[in-house]
Structures are given as structure tokens and as C-alpha cells.
Write an enzyme that holds these catalytic residues in place. Sequence first.
Site, short mmCIF file in Angstrom:
data_model
loop_
_atom_site.label_atom_id
_atom_site.label_comp_id
_atom_site.label_asym_id
_atom_site.label_seq_id
_atom_site.Cartn_x
_atom_site.Cartn_y
_atom_site.Cartn_z
N GLN A 17 72.31 28.43 19.72
CA GLN A 17 71.01 28.02 20.29
C GLN A 17 70.18 29.13 20.92
OE1 GLN A 17 69.11 25.01 23.63
NE2 GLN A 17 71.21 24.67 23.08
N LEU A 72 74.82 36.83 3.85
CA LEU A 72 75.27 38.21 3.68
C LEU A 72 76.61 38.38 4.40
CD1 LEU A 72 74.20 40.96 2.55
CD2 LEU A 72 73.34 41.43 4.85
N ASP A 73 77.59 38.93 3.68
CA ASP A 73 78.86 39.26 4.34
C ASP A 73 78.76 40.70 4.84
OD1 ASP A 73 81.37 39.90 5.18
OD2 ASP A 73 82.39 38.87 3.54
N LYS A 75 80.66 42.33 6.62
CA LYS A 75 81.92 43.05 6.83
C LYS A 75 82.37 43.77 5.57
CE LYS A 75 83.63 41.03 10.99
NZ LYS A 75 84.55 40.12 11.66
N ASN A 96 72.94 37.50 19.00
CA ASN A 96 73.64 36.92 20.16
C ASN A 96 75.10 36.67 19.82
OD1 ASN A 96 72.78 34.63 18.53
ND2 ASN A 96 73.43 33.31 20.20
N ALA A 98 79.22 37.54 20.20
CA ALA A 98 80.09 37.82 21.34
C ALA A 98 80.02 39.32 21.64
CB ALA A 98 81.50 37.39 21.01
N ARG A 104 81.79 46.33 16.47
CA ARG A 104 82.96 46.20 15.58
C ARG A 104 82.53 46.15 14.12
NH1 ARG A 104 84.70 42.94 19.83
NH2 ARG A 104 83.94 41.01 18.92
N LYS A 136 82.79 35.29 26.41
CA LYS A 136 81.92 34.45 25.59
C LYS A 136 81.31 33.39 26.50
CE LYS A 136 84.17 34.91 21.16
NZ LYS A 136 84.68 34.24 19.97
N VAL A 137 80.09 33.04 26.24
CA VAL A 137 79.42 32.10 27.15
C VAL A 137 78.61 31.07 26.38
CG1 VAL A 137 77.60 31.93 28.91
CG2 VAL A 137 79.34 33.69 29.11
N GLU A 139 76.05 27.37 27.05
CA GLU A 139 75.05 26.80 27.96
C GLU A 139 75.57 26.48 29.37
OE1 GLU A 139 71.63 25.87 27.61
OE2 GLU A 139 71.88 25.37 29.72
N ASP A 168 70.66 28.41 27.40
CA ASP A 168 70.42 28.83 26.02
C ASP A 168 68.93 29.03 25.74
OD1 ASP A 168 73.02 29.01 25.15
OD2 ASP A 168 73.12 26.94 24.48
N GLY A 248 59.51 22.51 46.61
CA GLY A 248 58.50 23.20 47.42
C GLY A 248 58.42 22.62 48.82
N GLY A 249 57.37 22.94 49.50
CA GLY A 249 57.21 22.46 50.87
C GLY A 249 56.74 21.01 50.94
N1 COA Z 1 79.19 38.42 7.91
C1 COA Z 1 80.43 38.68 8.34
N2 COA Z 1 80.85 38.50 9.61
C2 COA Z 1 79.94 38.01 10.48
C3 COA Z 1 78.60 37.72 10.11
C4 COA Z 1 78.24 37.93 8.76
N3 COA Z 1 77.01 37.68 8.32
N4 COA Z 1 77.97 37.25 11.19
C5 COA Z 1 78.84 37.25 12.21
N5 COA Z 1 80.03 37.72 11.80
C6 COA Z 1 81.26 37.86 12.57
C7 COA Z 1 81.08 38.70 13.80
O1 COA Z 1 81.04 40.06 13.46
C8 COA Z 1 82.31 38.32 14.58
O2 COA Z 1 83.42 39.04 14.10
P1 COA Z 1 84.50 39.74 15.07
O3 COA Z 1 84.96 38.69 16.02
O4 COA Z 1 85.56 40.19 14.12
O5 COA Z 1 83.82 40.85 15.76
C9 COA Z 1 82.52 36.84 14.20
O6 COA Z 1 81.65 36.62 13.08
C10 COA Z 1 82.29 35.80 15.24
O7 COA Z 1 81.14 36.07 16.00
P2 COA Z 1 81.03 35.54 17.50
O8 COA Z 1 79.71 35.88 18.05
O9 COA Z 1 82.23 36.03 18.25
O10 COA Z 1 81.11 33.95 17.29
P3 COA Z 1 81.99 32.89 18.08
O11 COA Z 1 81.75 31.60 17.39
O12 COA Z 1 83.42 33.31 18.22
O13 COA Z 1 81.35 32.86 19.55
C11 COA Z 1 79.54 32.57 21.10
C12 COA Z 1 80.17 32.17 19.78
C13 COA Z 1 78.19 31.88 21.22
C14 COA Z 1 80.44 32.12 22.26
C15 COA Z 1 79.38 34.10 21.16
O14 COA Z 1 78.67 34.52 20.02
C16 COA Z 1 78.68 34.60 22.41
O15 COA Z 1 79.25 34.67 23.49
N6 COA Z 1 77.40 35.00 22.28
C17 COA Z 1 76.62 35.56 23.34
C18 COA Z 1 76.16 34.52 24.31
C19 COA Z 1 75.40 33.40 23.66
O16 COA Z 1 74.43 33.60 22.97
N7 COA Z 1 75.84 32.19 23.97
C20 COA Z 1 75.06 31.01 23.71
C21 COA Z 1 75.21 30.46 22.39
S1 COA Z 1 74.06 29.15 22.24
#
Ligand code: COA
Length: 416
Positions: A17, A72-73, A75, A96, A98, A104, A136-137, A139, A168, A248-249
Site C-alpha cells: 500500500q 521482470l525477474d 534476480k 518500499n 524490506a 541485495r 519490516k513494518v 500499517e 501506509d 484544538g482549543g
Molecule cells: N524480481 C525478483 N525478486 C523480487 C522482485 C522482482 N521483480 N521484486 C521484489 N523481489 C524480492 C526482493 O528483492 C526481496 O528479496 P530478498 O528478501 O531476497 O532480498 C523479496 O522479493 C521480498 O521483498 P520484501 O520487501 O522483503 O517483501 P516482504 O513481503 O517479505 O515484506 C514488507 C513486505 C511490506 C513488510 C516489506 O517490504 C517492508 O517492510 N517494506 C518497507 C515498509 C513498507 O512499505 N511497509 C508498508 C507496506 S504497505
Amino acid sequence: MTKALEGVRILDFTHVQSGPTCTQLLAWFGADVIKVEKTGEGDATRGQLRDIQDADSLYFTMLNHNKRSITLDTKKPSGKQVLETLIKECDVMVENFAPGALDRMGFTWERIQELNPKMIVASVKGFGPGPYEDCKVYENVAQCTGGAASTTGFDDGPPMVTGAQIGDSGTGLHLALGIVTALYQREKTGRGQKVLAAMQDAVLNLCRVKLRDQQRLERTGVMEEYPQFSDGKAFGEAVPRAGNASGGGQPGWVLRCKGWETDPNAYIYFIAQAPVWGAICKVIGREEWITDPDYATPRARLPRLKSIFATIEEWTMTKTKFEAMDILNEFDIPCGPILSMKEIAEEPSLRETGTIVEVDHPVRGKYLTVGNPIKLSDSPTDVTRSPLLGEHTDEVLAQLGYSAEAIAALREERVI
Ligand code: COA
């Protein structure tokens, strides 16, 4: 007619989000937003809280209007090459992930700068630098760590989160401002920069008045506009939850209206604003309060607010919230009916301004969304549907100079 951000190209590496709300705003202002999604699965929200089988969820569609989607992959080596081309061709990268995920993947700030020194890299993270920077965070975590939850709710109950997605969507808004500011500065310096909006910081910014109150409390030990004061309760060391008291006041409270027994939203927010105190007394039939020294001044009323609002409520309970709104507005008495989501969805004036928009989608059909809440007179917003997963992969790659054969090879390799 041109749009404010026409010509700005955004590499939208966001999901869930917070990031998507930011890039959606930029798209509404005319930027070309290219959403890069994981091959095969895409943004996780496409499949979350689905109301129609196999159709992108409302969660996704309502956060990703006016964008193009490519899969797009990033990695795989050839996926990284495509990302490098995108970085060279775009003005802003918004992400956004993690903490550390972009590094990485091999796309550190230094690497991105090498590829495109003008690139603005904008990130949402849960926390800024400090003890929690690697967490990781989501809302509600931000609402709790940014000060909102400890100050929301009633003082005899637990901390509360609010339905408004201040962690968010609130952070997405902050990030969007950071991005356009960085774009403006780039006009003069020719350089890109990093933009960080931490969710804790954004929530705290929205809770600014509560940090104001913390310092008032420390200095004076009491805050007279808080309900604890009129209830005769002791204040503790930290800002307490103030229920529905006005920030407010000007004292305010939520009062029951006619029909409250069966309608959970038959309530009105009533502000006992000092300049209209006389009008309030007349409307509710308590004209003697205008001159009674116990009621005549704001200071005299402060310890009696609870009973004053109870008396006003005896009047509001004889009216529907809309009748009360009409009568009170005749006297400039500030108030607001508690509108349900159903009432808001059906409100014609919000449709007319484009704040509520009906959008057609090839898989799910028609649905309602919230349009652009920020109206620019010279850059009107046309809300168009969210993209299907990878709908624009070929189109975008062709624009980047990839031949049909090269695109076919990437597809064969499952990079796109
Ligand atoms: N191709 C290949 N890999 C991809 C990719 C793509 N197009 N897009 C993302 N990835 C990978 C990332 O590189 C990551 O890999 P890694 O863990 O090996 O480094 C993996 O996908 C997962 O990404 P991540 O952001 O860790 O997702 P998550 O589902 O584990 O965590 C959140 C989700 C929201 C908790 C986390 O992204 C976060 O804390 N974000 C910042 C705060 C935030 O925006 N929070 C509010 C969300 S509404």
C-alpha cells in the site's frame, strides 16, 4: 491539455500500500509510471482480500490506477540488465522493499548513481536509521510506533489504531512530496538524490499536536481541554487517550442523534466553539447559560464539559444527524455528521468532484474508487483502471529498444 508531471518517468518498484499510493498520485499528476512486478505473481495485493475469483482485488485496483505494468525477474542476470536500462531511462525510482532488499539485488545507491546520476531514489521504510531500521513494518505497526495508537481511544481502554491508513497512505503522501521537491531541486543542480519517508516519522508528523501536548503536560501537569480534566482524573506522565475530544482549543464530542439505537452511525460531531456559544444555548433551549457565570465563559465551562455535552445531546437525540447538521449550520455552529462508507459511496457531490469515481475493469467490471483528492486547475485527473499483470511488458520493452526477438528470448527464459 498537458499534465503537471508529463514527461516524468517513474520506475515504480513498489508493492502493497504505502509505495503504490505515492506512485498512483504521481500518475494522476501525469507521470508515466511503470510498475515492475515479480514475474508470475506480481504485487501480492493482486490476490489479497479478493471479492471476485481470478480478478485483481479491489485492494490492488484501488492503489494502482493510471500505471503500466511489466513483469521482470530482477534476480536473474538478464532481468538485472532490463532493470539497468529502466534506471537509465527513468527519472525516479520508488521502492518500499524490506530494508536492504535493493542492495541485495545489486542495486545500491552507488550503482544506481553510476547508471544514472540524475536518478532520484525514493524509499518508504518502516523506521529511519536507529535501533529498528532493519524491521519490516506494516500499517498498524507504524500507527503504534509513531504515537497514534497511544493517543487514540478512551483512557479506560487499550490503545487503538484508526481506520485511516496514516501509516501506509500517509507515508505515501509524504514520499510524493519528497519526490516532487527533489525533482524541483534537480532542475537547478542536475543531480538526483535519495528521498526517505519512514512510516514512524510520517505518523509522528501527523501526531504533531500530541507531542505539543506532551510538553504542555510536562510543564503544567494538566490539560484542561482533555476529558480527564472535567472528569477530575489525575494525569499521568504521558499524553493520555482523549476519546473524542477535539484536538484544538475548541471543545468537541461525538453525540447521539435520532435513531442511534439501531443505526451505528447516527451520531454527530459537535464543537462548542466559543464565538457561537450564545447560538448553541438558544438552539438547545438553555438561554440562561448565556449569562450564568458557571457557563458564560470558555474557562467556566471547562470543568463542566461532560454535563454540557450531555445536555446538548438531549437536543441532538431529537434530530437526525442531517437535521441537526442543517439547523446548526444556520448558526455557524461547527459540526459534522458521522458518515458511513455507504453514505459516502452514495454521495452525489463526491461523484461530481471526482473524489469518488466509478471505473470499468475488463475482468472485474465496474467498481468505485477514491479519485485524486488533490485538485489542480491546470492539470485535471482522469482516473483510468489499474493494469493487468504484465499488461505492458512488451510495450515498455519495445520503447526501451528491445526487439521482438529479444523480448521473446526474455520470455523463454521466464525473466518476463
Ligand atoms: N524480481 C525478483 N525478486 C523480487 C522482485 C522482482 N521483480 N521484486 C521484489 N523481489 C524480492 C526482493 O528483492 C526481496 O528479496 P530478498 O528478501 O531476497 O532480498 C523479496 O522479493 C521480498 O521483498 P520484501 O520487501 O522483503 O517483501 P516482504 O513481503 O517479505 O515484506 C514488507 C513486505 C511490506 C513488510 C516489506 O517490504 C517492508 O517492510 N517494506 C518497507 C515498509 C513498507 O512499505 N511497509 C508498508 C507496506 S504497505
